[in-house]
Design a protein around this motif. Structure first.
Motif, PDB file in Angstrom:
ATOM      1  N   GLU A  88       0.820  -1.212   0.000  1.00 30.44           N
ATOM      2  CA  GLU A  88       0.000   0.000   0.000  1.00 30.44           C
ATOM      3  C   GLU A  88       0.854   1.263   0.000  1.00 30.44           C
ATOM      4  OE1 GLU A  88      -3.189   0.178  -0.619  1.00 30.44           O
ATOM      5  OE2 GLU A  88      -3.033  -1.988  -0.832  1.00 30.44           O
ATOM      6  N   ALA A  89       1.999   1.224   0.689  1.00 29.90           N
ATOM      7  CA  ALA A  89       2.904   2.380   0.700  1.00 29.90           C
ATOM      8  C   ALA A  89       3.441   2.647  -0.701  1.00 29.90           C
ATOM      9  CB  ALA A  89       4.055   2.139   1.676  1.00 29.90           C
ATOM     10  N   GLU A  90       3.818   1.584  -1.418  1.00 29.06           N
ATOM     11  CA  GLU A  90       4.320   1.736  -2.791  1.00 29.06           C
ATOM     12  C   GLU A  90       3.214   2.232  -3.725  1.00 29.06           C
ATOM     13  OE1 GLU A  90       6.375  -1.673  -4.294  1.00 29.06           O
ATOM     14  OE2 GLU A  90       7.570  -1.930  -2.465  1.00 29.06           O
ATOM     15  N   LYS A  91       2.012   1.681  -3.547  1.00 26.45           N
ATOM     16  CA  LYS A  91       0.884   2.110  -4.390  1.00 26.45           C
ATOM     17  C   LYS A  91       0.521   3.571  -4.123  1.00 26.45           C
ATOM     18  CE  LYS A  91      -2.653  -0.445  -5.232  1.00 26.45           C
ATOM     19  NZ  LYS A  91      -3.872  -1.256  -5.065  1.00 26.45           N
ATOM     20  N   ASP A  92       0.608   3.976  -2.873  1.00 28.03           N
ATOM     21  CA  ASP A  92       0.297   5.370  -2.528  1.00 28.03           C
ATOM     22  C   ASP A  92       1.258   6.331  -3.220  1.00 28.03           C
ATOM     23  OD1 ASP A  92      -1.769   4.554  -0.970  1.00 28.03           O
ATOM     24  OD2 ASP A  92      -0.776   4.868   0.959  1.00 28.03           O
ATOM     25  N   GLU A  93       2.557   5.995  -3.173  1.00 27.87           N
ATOM     26  CA  GLU A  93       3.557   6.846  -3.826  1.00 27.87           C
ATOM     27  C   GLU A  93       3.308   6.918  -5.323  1.00 27.87           C
ATOM     28  OE1 GLU A  93       7.475   5.569  -2.906  1.00 27.87           O
ATOM     29  OE2 GLU A  93       7.270   5.863  -0.737  1.00 27.87           O
ATOM     30  N   LEU A  94       3.020   5.770  -5.906  1.00 28.04           N
ATOM     31  CA  LEU A  94       2.809   5.695  -7.350  1.00 28.04           C
ATOM     32  C   LEU A  94       1.554   6.469  -7.765  1.00 28.04           C
ATOM     33  CD1 LEU A  94       4.437   4.185  -9.559  1.00 28.04           C
ATOM     34  CD2 LEU A  94       2.690   2.405  -9.492  1.00 28.04           C
ATOM     35  N   SER A  95       0.476   6.269  -7.008  1.00 29.82           N
ATOM     36  CA  SER A  95      -0.774   6.942  -7.370  1.00 29.82           C
ATOM     37  C   SER A  95      -0.656   8.457  -7.192  1.00 29.82           C
ATOM     38  CB  SER A  95      -1.936   6.401  -6.533  1.00 29.82           C
ATOM     39  OG  SER A  95      -1.754   6.684  -5.163  1.00 29.82           O
ATOM     40  N   ASP A  96       0.035   8.884  -6.144  1.00 31.78           N
ATOM     41  CA  ASP A  96       0.231  10.324  -5.944  1.00 31.78           C
ATOM     42  C   ASP A  96       1.009  10.936  -7.110  1.00 31.78           C
ATOM     43  OD1 ASP A  96      -1.107  10.204  -3.568  1.00 31.78           O
ATOM     44  OD2 ASP A  96       0.679  10.204  -2.301  1.00 31.78           O
ATOM     45  N   MET A  97       2.036  10.209  -7.548  1.00 30.25           N
ATOM     46  CA  MET A  97       2.858  10.693  -8.653  1.00 30.25           C
ATOM     47  C   MET A  97       2.033  10.830  -9.940  1.00 30.25           C
ATOM     48  SD  MET A  97       6.324   9.004 -10.264  1.00 30.25           S
ATOM     49  CE  MET A  97       5.482   7.620 -11.033  1.00 30.25           C
ATOM     50  N   PHE A  98       1.201   9.817 -10.233  1.00 32.49           N
ATOM     51  CA  PHE A  98       0.436   9.855 -11.479  1.00 32.49           C
ATOM     52  C   PHE A  98      -0.778  10.772 -11.411  1.00 32.49           C
ATOM     53  CE2 PHE A  98       2.881   6.031 -12.567  1.00 32.49           C
ATOM     54  CZ  PHE A  98       3.305   6.425 -13.821  1.00 32.49           C
ATOM     55  N   LEU A  99      -1.330  10.959 -10.219  1.00 31.72           N
ATOM     56  CA  LEU A  99      -2.421  11.925 -10.092  1.00 31.72           C
ATOM     57  C   LEU A  99      -1.936  13.322 -10.464  1.00 31.72           C
ATOM     58  CD1 LEU A  99      -4.212  10.765  -6.810  1.00 31.72           C
ATOM     59  CD2 LEU A  99      -5.195  10.831  -9.112  1.00 31.72           C
ATOM     60  N   GLU A 100      -0.728  13.623 -10.020  1.00 32.06           N
ATOM     61  CA  GLU A 100      -0.133  14.920 -10.368  1.00 32.06           C
ATOM     62  C   GLU A 100       0.169  15.002 -11.869  1.00 32.06           C
ATOM     63  OE1 GLU A 100       0.501  17.647  -8.643  1.00 32.06           O
ATOM     64  OE2 GLU A 100      -0.404  16.854  -6.809  1.00 32.06           O
ATOM     65  N   LYS A 101       0.705  13.912 -12.388  1.00 36.75           N
ATOM     66  CA  LYS A 101       1.181  13.920 -13.775  1.00 36.75           C
ATOM     67  C   LYS A 101       0.049  13.789 -14.787  1.00 36.75           C
ATOM     68  CE  LYS A 101       4.777  11.733 -16.573  1.00 36.75           C
ATOM     69  NZ  LYS A 101       5.842  10.703 -16.594  1.00 36.75           N
ATOM     70  N   VAL A 102      -0.956  12.983 -14.450  1.00 33.09           N
ATOM     71  CA  VAL A 102      -1.999  12.663 -15.414  1.00 33.09           C
ATOM     72  C   VAL A 102      -3.213  13.578 -15.302  1.00 33.09           C
ATOM     73  CG1 VAL A 102      -3.622  10.876 -16.164  1.00 33.09           C
ATOM     74  CG2 VAL A 102      -1.277  10.248 -15.559  1.00 33.09           C
ATOM     75  N   PHE A 103      -3.604  13.919 -14.065  1.00 28.67           N
ATOM     76  CA  PHE A 103      -4.859  14.651 -13.878  1.00 28.67           C
ATOM     77  C   PHE A 103      -4.690  16.114 -13.454  1.00 28.67           C
ATOM     78  CE2 PHE A 103      -5.939  10.146 -13.068  1.00 28.67           C
ATOM     79  CZ  PHE A 103      -6.881   9.980 -14.071  1.00 28.67           C
ATOM     80  N   TYR A 104      -3.632  16.408 -12.703  1.00 26.96           N
ATOM     81  CA  TYR A 104      -3.510  17.753 -12.138  1.00 26.96           C
ATOM     82  C   TYR A 104      -2.368  18.572 -12.734  1.00 26.96           C
ATOM     83  CZ  TYR A 104      -6.498  15.506  -8.693  1.00 26.96           C
ATOM     84  OH  TYR A 104      -7.510  14.807  -8.083  1.00 26.96           O
ATOM     85  N   SER A 105      -1.849  18.129 -13.854  1.00 26.51           N
ATOM     86  CA  SER A 105      -0.768  18.872 -14.504  1.00 26.51           C
ATOM     87  C   SER A 105      -1.363  20.005 -15.347  1.00 26.51           C
ATOM     88  CB  SER A 105       0.059  17.939 -15.390  1.00 26.51           C
ATOM     89  OG  SER A 105      -0.713  17.510 -16.495  1.00 26.51           O
ATOM     90  N   ASP A 106      -0.478  20.826 -15.895  1.00 26.60           N
ATOM     91  CA  ASP A 106      -0.951  21.917 -16.761  1.00 26.60           C
ATOM     92  C   ASP A 106      -1.597  21.388 -18.039  1.00 26.60           C
ATOM     93  OD1 ASP A 106      -0.042  23.766 -14.971  1.00 26.60           O
ATOM     94  OD2 ASP A 106       1.938  23.953 -15.915  1.00 26.60           O
ATOM     95  N   HIS A 107      -1.177  20.182 -18.413  1.00 21.39           N
ATOM     96  CA  HIS A 107      -1.743  19.567 -19.627  1.00 21.39           C
ATOM     97  C   HIS A 107      -2.209  18.145 -19.300  1.00 21.39           C
ATOM     98  CE1 HIS A 107      -0.117  22.915 -21.910  1.00 21.39           C
ATOM     99  NE2 HIS A 107       1.052  22.714 -21.307  1.00 21.39           N
ATOM    100  N   PRO A 108      -3.326  17.999 -18.597  1.00 20.67           N
ATOM    101  CA  PRO A 108      -3.814  16.668 -18.212  1.00 20.67           C
ATOM    102  C   PRO A 108      -4.198  15.843 -19.434  1.00 20.67           C
ATOM    103  CG  PRO A 108      -5.490  18.328 -17.803  1.00 20.67           C
ATOM    104  CD  PRO A 108      -4.242  19.075 -18.184  1.00 20.67           C
ATOM    105  N   THR A 109      -4.080  14.549 -19.289  1.00 15.35           N
ATOM    106  CA  THR A 109      -4.449  13.659 -20.401  1.00 15.35           C
ATOM    107  C   THR A 109      -5.955  13.729 -20.610  1.00 15.35           C
ATOM    108  OG1 THR A 109      -4.641  11.817 -18.841  1.00 15.35           O
ATOM    109  CG2 THR A 109      -2.552  12.065 -19.983  1.00 15.35           C
TER     110      THR A 109
END
Length: 236
Positions: free
Chosen positions: A152-173
């Motif tokens: 769960e700790a690894e999944k949390d880090e991964l999901s936080d990273m992709f939430l920023e990159k995929v959904f909350y970036s200046d250019h979300p997918t």
């Protein structure tokens, strides 16, 4: 020659006999009550331990089933990473959910704490084979809890990273397929997927197998039935 007791001796013997019988009944009843209380304490302690272990095994088995489904989905998506247009929307959605979702597990450690720290509980059970086996079960349970926490700790880090990159970036997918492609481009994500299947899932599958066998053995040692455990769970 016949002996005839006087009224005095008759009364004396009667009182003495009555006192002796009263003492025997009092001590005998107290000993019986104490014996029954000890049996009930032993039974309650054993039921508490076994019920706790069985509940954990059931929860772990559900988590393993969920991870098996995620592993199958991951394998399909990875196999089609260069042509994601051939993968169904449902499968892609399940893939993203498996990567980004969080699980919150509440582990009941009450029985283990009482069993491990209270010497009176050990004494009350009185079955050394059961005590040793229960101790081994709790050790295996702690190992599985660590597995869950690390995953769960690894999944949390991964999901936080992709939430920023995929959904909350200046250019979300903008599409699900694009989101999956972005996730798969990460070597860290691919390593996580492989580790989740090869290490965590396989370890938990083995944990369920071992703990199930040992818990069943505990039930046989203490002659505990499934119905008795169910009733104990209702009364907790």
């Amino acid at each position: 020659m016949k002996w005839k007791l006087s009224d005095f001796w008759k009364q004396t013997l009667s009182c003495t006999l009555g006192t002796v019988i009263g003492i025997i009944l009092t001590f005998g009843t107290s000993a019986w009550i104490e014996y029954r209380e000890k049996q009930e304490t032993e039974r309650t302690a054993a039921l508490m331990v076994i019920h706790n272990l069985e509940s954990f095994v059931q929860d772990l088995a559900l988590m393993v089933k969920e991870l098996q489904t995620i592993d199958e989905v991951n394998a399909k998506v990875l196999a089609a990473k260069d042509h994601l247009d051939t993968v169904s929307e449902d499968t892609l959605s399940m893939f993203v959910t498996g990567i980004l979702s969080h699980n919150f597990n509440t582990i009941d450690e009450t029985a283990e704490t009482i069993f491990s720290s209270n010497i009176e509980t050990w004494k009350s059970i009185g079955n050394s084979e059961f005590i040793e086996l229960a101790g081994n079960c709790f050790s295996a349970k702690r190992l599985m809890v660590k597995f869950q926490e690390r995953l769960e700790a690894e999944k949390d880090e991964l999901s936080d990273m992709f939430l920023e990159k995929v959904f909350y970036s200046d250019h979300p997918t903008e599409s699900l397929q694009e989101t999956v492609a972005t996730i798969l481009r990460s070597s860290r994500c691919r390593r996580h997927i492989k580790k989740q299947g090869d290490f965590y899932l396989r370890g938990m599958e083995q944990g369920v197998k071992v703990l199930s066998e040992k818990t069943d053995q505990c039930k046989r040692l203490m002659n505990v039935t499934d119905e008795e455990l169910k009733q104990f769970g209702y009364n907790e």
